[in-house]
Design a protein around this motif. Structure first.
Motif, PDB file in Angstrom:
ATOM      1  N   GLY A 503       4.026  21.467  -1.899  1.00 50.18           N
ATOM      2  CA  GLY A 503       3.444  20.541  -0.943  1.00 50.18           C
ATOM      3  C   GLY A 503       2.714  19.384  -1.612  1.00 50.18           C
ATOM      4  O   GLY A 503       2.659  18.270  -1.080  1.00 50.18           O
ATOM      5  N   LYS A 504       2.156  19.632  -2.808  1.00 50.64           N
ATOM      6  CA  LYS A 504       1.426  18.586  -3.518  1.00 50.64           C
ATOM      7  C   LYS A 504       2.347  17.493  -4.055  1.00 50.64           C
ATOM      8  O   LYS A 504       1.874  16.465  -4.525  1.00 50.64           O
ATOM      9  CB  LYS A 504       0.625  19.194  -4.675  1.00 50.64           C
ATOM     10  N   ALA A 505       3.664  17.722  -3.999  1.00 53.82           N
ATOM     11  CA  ALA A 505       4.603  16.701  -4.484  1.00 53.82           C
ATOM     12  C   ALA A 505       4.729  15.548  -3.498  1.00 53.82           C
ATOM     13  O   ALA A 505       5.293  14.511  -3.851  1.00 53.82           O
ATOM     14  CB  ALA A 505       5.979  17.327  -4.734  1.00 53.82           C
ATOM     15  N   PHE A 506       4.206  15.703  -2.284  1.00 52.48           N
ATOM     16  CA  PHE A 506       4.426  14.673  -1.273  1.00 52.48           C
ATOM     17  C   PHE A 506       3.738  13.357  -1.618  1.00 52.48           C
ATOM     18  O   PHE A 506       4.324  12.282  -1.475  1.00 52.48           O
ATOM     19  CB  PHE A 506       3.951  15.153   0.108  1.00 52.48           C
ATOM     20  N   VAL A 507       2.496  13.420  -2.068  1.00 55.38           N
ATOM     21  CA  VAL A 507       1.765  12.187  -2.378  1.00 55.38           C
ATOM     22  C   VAL A 507       2.457  11.400  -3.496  1.00 55.38           C
ATOM     23  O   VAL A 507       2.660  10.192  -3.366  1.00 55.38           O
ATOM     24  CB  VAL A 507       0.291  12.477  -2.717  1.00 55.38           C
ATOM     25  N   PRO A 508       2.867  12.039  -4.609  1.00 55.01           N
ATOM     26  CA  PRO A 508       3.641  11.277  -5.600  1.00 55.01           C
ATOM     27  C   PRO A 508       4.936  10.706  -5.031  1.00 55.01           C
ATOM     28  O   PRO A 508       5.300   9.559  -5.342  1.00 55.01           O
ATOM     29  CB  PRO A 508       3.933  12.317  -6.694  1.00 55.01           C
ATOM     30  N   MET A 509       5.642  11.489  -4.203  1.00 59.73           N
ATOM     31  CA  MET A 509       6.886  10.994  -3.615  1.00 59.73           C
ATOM     32  C   MET A 509       6.630   9.754  -2.756  1.00 59.73           C
ATOM     33  O   MET A 509       7.342   8.757  -2.845  1.00 59.73           O
ATOM     34  CB  MET A 509       7.533  12.083  -2.753  1.00 59.73           C
ATOM     35  N   LEU A 510       5.600   9.814  -1.936  1.00 59.22           N
ATOM     36  CA  LEU A 510       5.266   8.660  -1.094  1.00 59.22           C
ATOM     37  C   LEU A 510       4.876   7.469  -1.964  1.00 59.22           C
ATOM     38  O   LEU A 510       5.281   6.330  -1.708  1.00 59.22           O
ATOM     39  CB  LEU A 510       4.125   9.015  -0.137  1.00 59.22           C
ATOM     40  N   SER A 511       4.103   7.733  -3.011  1.00 64.02           N
ATOM     41  CA  SER A 511       3.656   6.656  -3.898  1.00 64.02           C
ATOM     42  C   SER A 511       4.826   5.988  -4.585  1.00 64.02           C
ATOM     43  O   SER A 511       4.744   4.809  -4.948  1.00 64.02           O
ATOM     44  CB  SER A 511       2.697   7.217  -4.957  1.00 64.02           C
ATOM     45  N   GLY A 512       5.914   6.718  -4.771  1.00 64.52           N
ATOM     46  CA  GLY A 512       7.084   6.164  -5.437  1.00 64.52           C
ATOM     47  C   GLY A 512       7.688   4.989  -4.702  1.00 64.52           C
ATOM     48  O   GLY A 512       8.378   4.167  -5.310  1.00 64.52           O
ATOM     49  N   PHE A 513       7.450   4.864  -3.386  1.00 66.08           N
ATOM     50  CA  PHE A 513       7.962   3.710  -2.651  1.00 66.08           C
ATOM     51  C   PHE A 513       7.292   2.418  -3.118  1.00 66.08           C
ATOM     52  O   PHE A 513       7.863   1.342  -2.983  1.00 66.08           O
ATOM     53  CB  PHE A 513       7.753   3.876  -1.148  1.00 66.08           C
ATOM     54  N   ALA A 514       6.083   2.536  -3.651  1.00 65.76           N
ATOM     55  CA  ALA A 514       5.416   1.354  -4.201  1.00 65.76           C
ATOM     56  C   ALA A 514       5.810   1.162  -5.655  1.00 65.76           C
ATOM     57  O   ALA A 514       6.276   0.097  -6.051  1.00 65.76           O
ATOM     58  CB  ALA A 514       3.910   1.495  -4.074  1.00 65.76           C
ATOM     59  N   CYS A 515       5.640   2.212  -6.466  1.00 66.93           N
ATOM     60  CA  CYS A 515       5.964   2.096  -7.886  1.00 66.93           C
ATOM     61  C   CYS A 515       6.070   3.494  -8.476  1.00 66.93           C
ATOM     62  O   CYS A 515       5.223   4.352  -8.211  1.00 66.93           O
ATOM     63  CB  CYS A 515       4.893   1.301  -8.622  1.00 66.93           C
ATOM     64  N   ALA A 516       7.106   3.701  -9.278  1.00 69.42           N
ATOM     65  CA  ALA A 516       7.322   5.025  -9.855  1.00 69.42           C
ATOM     66  C   ALA A 516       6.308   5.357 -10.951  1.00 69.42           C
ATOM     67  O   ALA A 516       6.067   6.525 -11.232  1.00 69.42           O
ATOM     68  CB  ALA A 516       8.744   5.119 -10.425  1.00 69.42           C
ATOM     69  N   ILE A 517       5.696   4.338 -11.577  1.00 68.97           N
ATOM     70  CA  ILE A 517       4.788   4.581 -12.700  1.00 68.97           C
ATOM     71  C   ILE A 517       3.570   5.401 -12.255  1.00 68.97           C
ATOM     72  O   ILE A 517       3.334   6.499 -12.764  1.00 68.97           O
ATOM     73  CB  ILE A 517       4.335   3.260 -13.353  1.00 68.97           C
ATOM     74  N   PRO A 518       2.759   4.901 -11.306  1.00 73.53           N
ATOM     75  CA  PRO A 518       1.629   5.730 -10.865  1.00 73.53           C
ATOM     76  C   PRO A 518       2.084   7.010 -10.184  1.00 73.53           C
ATOM     77  O   PRO A 518       1.382   8.023 -10.239  1.00 73.53           O
ATOM     78  CB  PRO A 518       0.870   4.811  -9.895  1.00 73.53           C
ATOM     79  N   ALA A 519       3.250   6.990  -9.547  1.00 67.55           N
ATOM     80  CA  ALA A 519       3.738   8.198  -8.870  1.00 67.55           C
ATOM     81  C   ALA A 519       4.003   9.319  -9.861  1.00 67.55           C
ATOM     82  O   ALA A 519       3.647  10.479  -9.624  1.00 67.55           O
ATOM     83  CB  ALA A 519       5.006   7.876  -8.079  1.00 67.55           C
ATOM     84  N   VAL A 520       4.635   8.983 -10.989  1.00 62.36           N
ATOM     85  CA  VAL A 520       4.880   9.998 -12.022  1.00 62.36           C
ATOM     86  C   VAL A 520       3.557  10.529 -12.561  1.00 62.36           C
ATOM     87  O   VAL A 520       3.388  11.737 -12.757  1.00 62.36           O
ATOM     88  CB  VAL A 520       5.738   9.408 -13.163  1.00 62.36           C
ATOM     89  N   MET A 521       2.592   9.647 -12.780  1.00 65.52           N
ATOM     90  CA  MET A 521       1.285  10.089 -13.274  1.00 65.52           C
ATOM     91  C   MET A 521       0.577  10.980 -12.250  1.00 65.52           C
ATOM     92  O   MET A 521      -0.184  11.881 -12.616  1.00 65.52           O
ATOM     93  CB  MET A 521       0.426   8.878 -13.618  1.00 65.52           C
ATOM     94  N   ALA A 522       0.840  10.740 -10.961  1.00 68.84           N
ATOM     95  CA  ALA A 522       0.186  11.526  -9.907  1.00 68.84           C
ATOM     96  C   ALA A 522       0.706  12.951  -9.834  1.00 68.84           C
ATOM     97  O   ALA A 522       0.101  13.800  -9.165  1.00 68.84           O
ATOM     98  CB  ALA A 522       0.367  10.842  -8.555  1.00 68.84           C
ATOM     99  N   THR A 523       1.815  13.262 -10.521  1.00 70.39           N
ATOM    100  CA  THR A 523       2.315  14.637 -10.497  1.00 70.39           C
ATOM    101  C   THR A 523       1.379  15.590 -11.227  1.00 70.39           C
ATOM    102  O   THR A 523       1.580  16.802 -11.177  1.00 70.39           O
ATOM    103  CB  THR A 523       3.717  14.731 -11.136  1.00 70.39           C
ATOM    104  N   ARG A 524       0.350  15.064 -11.895  1.00 70.66           N
ATOM    105  CA  ARG A 524      -0.607  15.933 -12.590  1.00 70.66           C
ATOM    106  C   ARG A 524      -1.361  16.844 -11.631  1.00 70.66           C
ATOM    107  O   ARG A 524      -1.950  17.836 -12.059  1.00 70.66           O
ATOM    108  CB  ARG A 524      -1.621  15.082 -13.361  1.00 70.66           C
ATOM    109  N   THR A 525      -1.372  16.507 -10.343  1.00 72.86           N
ATOM    110  CA  THR A 525      -2.060  17.367  -9.378  1.00 72.86           C
ATOM    111  C   THR A 525      -1.281  18.654  -9.105  1.00 72.86           C
ATOM    112  O   THR A 525      -1.807  19.565  -8.459  1.00 72.86           O
ATOM    113  CB  THR A 525      -2.278  16.627  -8.046  1.00 72.86           C
ATOM    114  N   ILE A 526      -0.028  18.751  -9.587  1.00 72.39           N
ATOM    115  CA  ILE A 526       0.811  19.932  -9.354  1.00 72.39           C
ATOM    116  C   ILE A 526       0.617  20.898 -10.525  1.00 72.39           C
ATOM    117  O   ILE A 526       0.826  20.535 -11.682  1.00 72.39           O
ATOM    118  CB  ILE A 526       2.296  19.532  -9.228  1.00 72.39           C
ATOM    119  N   GLU A 527       0.235  22.142 -10.226  1.00 71.12           N
ATOM    120  CA  GLU A 527      -0.111  23.086 -11.284  1.00 71.12           C
ATOM    121  C   GLU A 527       1.100  23.530 -12.107  1.00 71.12           C
ATOM    122  O   GLU A 527       1.044  23.581 -13.330  1.00 71.12           O
ATOM    123  CB  GLU A 527      -0.794  24.340 -10.693  1.00 71.12           C
TER     124      GLU A 527
END
Length: 835
Positions: A503-527
């Motif tokens: 479920g925590k993958a949703f925020v990075p996925m949504l962020s990817g519509f703006a830019c994949a760079i911060p979205a990939v970094m946001a995957t750190r919230t997934i254990e």
């Protein structure tokens, strides 16, 4: 199953029961038990997620969510029938002795103090309060887990290095974060710590004390920061911190870190603790006899392998080994071979006799913890806190919760797309301005081009991502501090789980519509590392904002003037919507395939704490944002700059002096024969054509010619091939590179001359280049291909090596080629959009 027993998924909402048996897979059962859900524990069902799954329960003073599939494997007995739960021996009343004082003065080595604690315990707030804004951010050696540390001076004048460990519920290896925490506490990869500050949420003290007990067992001096004591007091609980300290043989400091309460006393306690020596042989005697025999056997194997400094450390490693021979991701723990064989033999023997070693160890620890908690905690007043329950009644309601979720995600999306645009525009304008300054300061030549198109453009390619990265991590940190980020995962998990994502993958996925760079970094919230990899390896398929100029140019060229679909929507709008739909379907499909093939493995459960709603600590939110931005600039920025310069070189060299000479003659003719008011436009046209011819002559242009036979089946020619090569700098660079190819200076997706050139462009056989079919084929290619070197670099940093980004680039390139080939060839055979 005993008559009258039921499973957790069948327990009515608002009903309490007692856990009889946790029958989940071993890694899942271990995690649940370490969080306090084990036989004998009273739990209450609170609510289900808006989509029906997962389930929210209350236990030991906090809220936990888990999927119904896991809840169905947890057997319960009615709250009044605790006699059906297996009897356990009474908990020992053992008190840890005080730590001895160091016999000799400390060496010149800087003392190291670790800050450990559960997620949502306020651990990072404590660390930030101790260290301030100048903490150094790096990675732990050999892994991608972020390490934050800073040298500080204590009130007694002692300098120490304070290190913030990843948030963890135990030292068992469920994830790389927990592996790092265990290695640091036990001193496997570096010097052992001189002291550990363990931050415990006073509202969930039993769960926090589980981690405290694990660390105290190692012998290292411990200070317990009993944090958010104000919230516990509002809930009616009082604590006798002196008695708690006597049980642990350690100093206990009540704190309210968000307001600075107790931090001076904590600094003083750290100064005292670094002068203490570790307890070398104090053994906690709470384990059953047969488990003690297992621990002794493994401890012997560790001693034979010279693994562990003291008897206490070897005992801690023995217990760790029995719980964590392999992580939940199936990764080896790095134990000596002899120790691994010893643990495997013991686990095999236990399985033969139907013993659950995990439950025996965890249950024994919790029996002692329950005894301690009952002694030091008093429920003096009625719990009047209702905010979390009331807010959850709205924020994760079946109707209102989905609406609020949609609004929050829309605001996040708007921030990344729109609010960041002025800052991005300012950075781009500053980059252009600096390039103009250099162009007018330095004489024309290679150095001028290197500075303008290599160095300055490369720095711009790095810094331009900062606004979106900063906004994304600001929102993530804010939502996490508020307590809502966990609710996002709770609300959307059922949908994400259908393709094997957390479920925590949703925020990075949504962020990817703006830019994949911060979205990939946001995957750190997934254990889970596996879930993190699956998410980051599929994120580049989400149609980011950098693809929009490509879509806009192509639709304007090949679909302008077409009749509206159903008389309402333009063909371009329908095609654009189709591209975004394709990107979502491809992303989720790729995730499902990777989950079942390359990254196949057991799907980790959604064992997710739902923390109370709290007022955010703005200082911590801003510090987290700044550290993430700084780490991106330090780590990925240098590689992106290097690759930008390399790409510039490919598109600039070799350089033809003959072509320059020809255009020098043409310029002279223009100056001699053209009226003054027309000279500027004529010279600009010459400069554009010169750039186009030099690009053809360059290594990049030759590569475009070389790959033309490969691209022709997709409907492309060498000019589009050169544009694709240029797009590796950033996808939107495809447009400006095409402009150079067609001899048009400073072209963008709205350039009338570029659109006209593309419409009139012909292939070698005289047929038009940009037909509707070619346009769709090109957009499909850009949807699926990984045309962004910055994304590849960031994935390399997050994945810990080049293997996974190379795999990502390879599979996405093959997928893009095959899909584009199918679109063009099928459309060509059927005669769709060929003119």
């Amino acid at each position: 199953m005993h008559q009258g027993l039921r499973t957790l998924d069948k327990l009515p909402i608002g009903t309490s029961a007692v856990v009889h048996h946790v029958g989940c897979d071993r890694p899942v059962a271990r995690r649940l038990m370490e969080m306090g859900l084990l036989p004998g524990t009273t739990i209450e069902t609170v609510r289900r997620a808006p989509l029906g799954d997962p389930l929210e329960i209350r236990l030991r003073g906090y809220l936990l969510s888990l999927r119904l599939a896991d809840a169905a494997l947890i057997q319960l007995v009615p709250e009044g029938r605790a006699d059906l739960v297996d009897d356990a021996k009474s908990a020992p009343t053992f008190h840890f002795p005080a730590y001895p004082t160091k016999a000799s003065p400390t060496t010149n080595r800087l003392p190291k103090v670790l800050v450990a604690g559960n997620a949502n315990s306020g651990k990072t707030t404590v660390f930030n309060a101790l260290t301030g804004a100048r903490a150094r951010v790096s990675n732990y050696p050999g892994v991608t887990v972020t390490r934050s540390s800073r040298r500080i001076t204590l009130p007694n004048g002692s300098p120490v290095e304070v290190v913030d460990l990843p948030g963890t519920y135990s030292l068992s290896a469920n994830s790389p974060d927990e592996q790092v925490a265990a290695d640091e506490v036990l001193g496997r990869r570096d010097d052992p710590p001189d002291a550990v500050v363990v931050v415990v949420d006073a509202g969930a003290v039993e769960r926090g004390l589980y981690l405290v007990l694990q660390i105290v067992e190692t012998g290292v001096p411990v200070i317990v920061a009993l944090n958010m004591i104000d919230e516990a007091s509002a809930g009616g609980a009082d604590f006798d911190t002196t008695r708690l300290g006597q049980w642990l043989g350690a100093t206990v400091v009540p704190t309210v870190a968000s307001r600075g309460g107790g931090l001076d006393a904590l600094r003083t306690a750290i100064g005292t603790a670094i002068r203490l020596a570790p307890r070398a042989d104090s053994i906690w005697p709470g384990l059953p006899d047969h488990v003690e025999q297992d621990v002794a056997t493994v401890s012997e194997a560790l001693a034979d392998a010279s693994f562990g400094r003291t008897a206490a450390v070897r005992r801690a490693w023995a217990l760790w080994s029995l719980l964590s021979l392999e992580t939940a991701d199936g990764e080896a723990t790095g134990l000596p071979d002899g120790v691994r064989r010893s643990v495997q033999a013991l686990q095999h023997d236990a399985a033969q006799t139907q013993r659950d070693v995990h439950e025996e160890i965890i249950a024994a620890r919790y029996r002692w913890i329950e005894t301690v908690a009952a002694d030091v905690r008093t429920q003096a007043r009625e719990d009047t806190r209702q905010w979390t329950d009331r807010l959850d009644g709205v924020l994760i309601h079946r109707v209102y919760g989905v609406a609020v979720f949609a609004v929050v995600m829309a605001v996040l999306f708007e921030a990344l797309f729109t609010w960041s645009e002025p800052l991005i525009g300012t950075i781009e304008a500053a980059t252009t301005g600096l390039q103009n300054v250099v162009a007018t300061t330095f004489p024309p030549g290679v150095l001028n081009d290197l500075l303008i198109d290599g160095v300055i453009a490369g720095v711009g390619n790095v810094v331009v991502f900062v606004p979106q990265i900063a906004m994304l991590f600001f929102f993530i940190a804010l939502l996490e501090d508020l307590g809502y980020l966990a609710r996002v995962a709770f609300v959307i998990d059922r949908l994400m789980g259908r393709v094997g994502l957390h479920g925590k993958a949703f925020v990075p996925m949504l962020s990817g519509f703006a830019c994949a760079i911060p979205a990939v970094m946001a995957t750190r919230t997934i254990e889970s590392r596996r879930d993190r990899l699956i998410t980051m390896l599929t994120l580049p398929m989400v149609s980011c904002s950098a693809r929009l100029p490509v879509y806009a140019l192509v639709t304007a060229v090949v679909f302008a003037g077409d009749p509206r679909v159903f008389g309402i929507l333009s063909v371009g709008a329908v095609v654009l919507f189709s591209m975004y739909t394709l990107s979502v379907v491809a992303t989720l499909g790729a995730a499902a395939v990777l989950r079942r093939t390359v990254l196949a493995g057991p799907r980790l459960p959604l064992v997710l704490e739902l923390p109370p709603y709290r007022v955010p600590v703005w200082r911590s939110v801003l510090l987290v944002t700044w550290r993430r931005v700084r780490k991106f600039l330090e780590d990925a920025g240098t590689i992106i700059l290097t690759m930008t310069i390399i790409l510039w070189a490919l598109l600039s060299f070799p350089h033809s002096a003959e072509i320059d000479a020809q255009y020098d003659v043409s310029r002279a003719q223009v100056l001699a024969t053209t009226a003054a008011d027309g000279q500027e436009a004529a010279l600009a046209d010459l400069d554009g054509r010169l750039a186009g011819e030099q690009l053809q002559y360059s290594a990049g242009g030759r590569m475009g010619r070389l790959i033309e036979p490969v691209l022709e089946p997709l409907g492309f020619d060498w000019r589009i091939g050169v544009g694709i090569l240029g797009a590796f700098a950033a996808r939107e660079v495809f447009v400006s590179t095409l402009g150079i190819v067609f001899g048009i200076e400073a072209a963008d997706e709205e350039s009338v001359s570029l659109r006209s050139s593309l419409r009139n462009a012909e292939r070698a056989d005289g047929s038009p280049l940009m037909t509707p079919l070619t346009g769709v084929s090109l957009m499909v290619f850009f949807v699926l291909a990984c045309q962004c070197m910055s994304t590849i670099v960031v994935v390399r940093k997050e994945a810990g090596g080049w293997g996974w980004p190379i795999f990502m680039f390879g599979y996405m390139s093959v997928l893009a080629y095959v899909a584009s080939l199918a679109v063009y060839q099928v459309g060509f055979v059927l005669g769709w959009g060929v003119v």
